[in-house]
Design a protein around this motif. Structure first.
Motif, mmCIF file in Angstrom:
data_model
loop_
_atom_site.group_PDB
_atom_site.id
_atom_site.type_symbol
_atom_site.label_atom_id
_atom_site.label_comp_id
_atom_site.label_asym_id
_atom_site.label_seq_id
_atom_site.Cartn_x
_atom_site.Cartn_y
_atom_site.Cartn_z
ATOM 1 N N VAL A 2 0.850 -1.183 0.000
ATOM 2 C CA VAL A 2 0.000 0.000 0.000
ATOM 3 C C VAL A 2 0.886 1.233 0.000
ATOM 4 O O VAL A 2 1.849 1.321 0.763
ATOM 5 N N GLN A 3 0.571 2.161 -0.865
ATOM 6 C CA GLN A 3 1.264 3.449 -0.857
ATOM 7 C C GLN A 3 0.280 4.535 -0.467
ATOM 8 O O GLN A 3 -0.875 4.529 -0.915
ATOM 9 N N LEU A 4 0.740 5.443 0.360
ATOM 10 C CA LEU A 4 -0.117 6.493 0.895
ATOM 11 C C LEU A 4 0.456 7.855 0.535
ATOM 12 O O LEU A 4 1.667 8.080 0.699
ATOM 13 N N VAL A 5 -0.415 8.741 0.084
ATOM 14 C CA VAL A 5 0.018 10.082 -0.290
ATOM 15 C C VAL A 5 -0.899 11.101 0.380
ATOM 16 O O VAL A 5 -2.113 11.123 0.111
ATOM 17 N N GLU A 6 -0.300 11.920 1.247
ATOM 18 C CA GLU A 6 -1.073 12.944 1.946
ATOM 19 C C GLU A 6 -1.059 14.255 1.167
ATOM 20 O O GLU A 6 -0.142 14.540 0.403
ATOM 21 N N SER A 7 -2.074 15.049 1.417
ATOM 22 C CA SER A 7 -2.151 16.396 0.865
ATOM 23 C C SER A 7 -3.044 17.237 1.757
ATOM 24 O O SER A 7 -3.743 16.706 2.631
ATOM 25 N N GLY A 8 -3.021 18.553 1.517
ATOM 26 C CA GLY A 8 -3.923 19.430 2.237
ATOM 27 C C GLY A 8 -3.316 20.235 3.356
ATOM 28 O O GLY A 8 -3.991 21.065 3.965
ATOM 29 N N GLY A 9 -2.041 20.004 3.647
ATOM 30 C CA GLY A 9 -1.404 20.797 4.679
ATOM 31 C C GLY A 9 -1.192 22.228 4.223
ATOM 32 O O GLY A 9 -1.421 22.574 3.061
ATOM 33 N N GLY A 10 -0.756 23.066 5.154
ATOM 34 C CA GLY A 10 -0.502 24.454 4.802
ATOM 35 C C GLY A 10 -0.358 25.314 6.026
ATOM 36 O O GLY A 10 -0.242 24.822 7.154
ATOM 37 N N LEU A 11 -0.377 26.613 5.783
ATOM 38 C CA LEU A 11 -0.260 27.612 6.838
ATOM 39 C C LEU A 11 -1.642 28.186 7.114
ATOM 40 O O LEU A 11 -2.346 28.612 6.185
ATOM 41 N N VAL A 12 -2.023 28.197 8.370
ATOM 42 C CA VAL A 12 -3.339 28.701 8.740
ATOM 43 C C VAL A 12 -3.214 29.459 10.052
ATOM 44 O O VAL A 12 -2.345 29.148 10.881
ATOM 45 N N GLN A 13 -4.073 30.433 10.239
ATOM 46 C CA GLN A 13 -4.073 31.174 11.495
ATOM 47 C C GLN A 13 -4.779 30.384 12.581
ATOM 48 O O GLN A 13 -5.657 29.536 12.298
ATOM 49 N N ALA A 14 -4.421 30.665 13.798
ATOM 50 C CA ALA A 14 -5.081 30.023 14.937
ATOM 51 C C ALA A 14 -6.591 30.254 14.841
ATOM 52 O O ALA A 14 -7.044 31.349 14.510
#
Length: 123
Positions: A2-14
């Motif tokens: 199984v290979q897993l690929v994440e996405s959706g991270g980033g910089l966000v304010q509190a």
């Protein structure tokens, strides 16, 4: 395999929100417990949330309970982590992980890992 690929991270304010995605390859996804872990700079890897393979059970770390939701669509080989009310202490690299068993437990060994996606929460 199984290979897993994440996405959706980033910089966000509190106080903001992010939705992380993890796309899995392979035909056995619906038999895998899936989880999210995170690792902050200088700290060990920490469990965040997990989903059972196919019957909807979910598990959360106390640090994110009530602010995060793990979900999955086995037809799309995808698991998500919706994170709300983000705090600076949520800043970390977030990893998707899979285990070839139906349920998560504290002793579950996750055999498959993605490369991680960075989440940075500014104060």
């Amino acid at each position: 395999q199984v290979q897993l690929v994440e996405s959706g991270g980033g910089l966000v304010q509190a106080g903001g929100s992010l939705r992380l995605s993890c796309l899995a390859s392979g035909r056995m996804f619906s038999r895998y417990a899936m989880a999210w872990f995170r690792q902050a700079p200088g700290k060990g890897r920490e469990f965040v949330a997990a989903s059972s393979a196919s019957d909807g059970f979910t598990y959360y770390a106390d640090s994110v309970k009530g602010r995060s939701t793990i979900s999955r669509d086995n037809a799309k080989n995808t698991v998500w982590l919706q994170m709300n009310s983000l705090k600076p202490e949520d800043t970390a690299v977030y990893f998707c992980a899979g285990a070839p068993r139906p349920y998560h437990s504290q002793s579950t060994i996750y055999n498959y890992w993605g490369q991680g996606t960075q989440v940075t929460v500014s104060s």
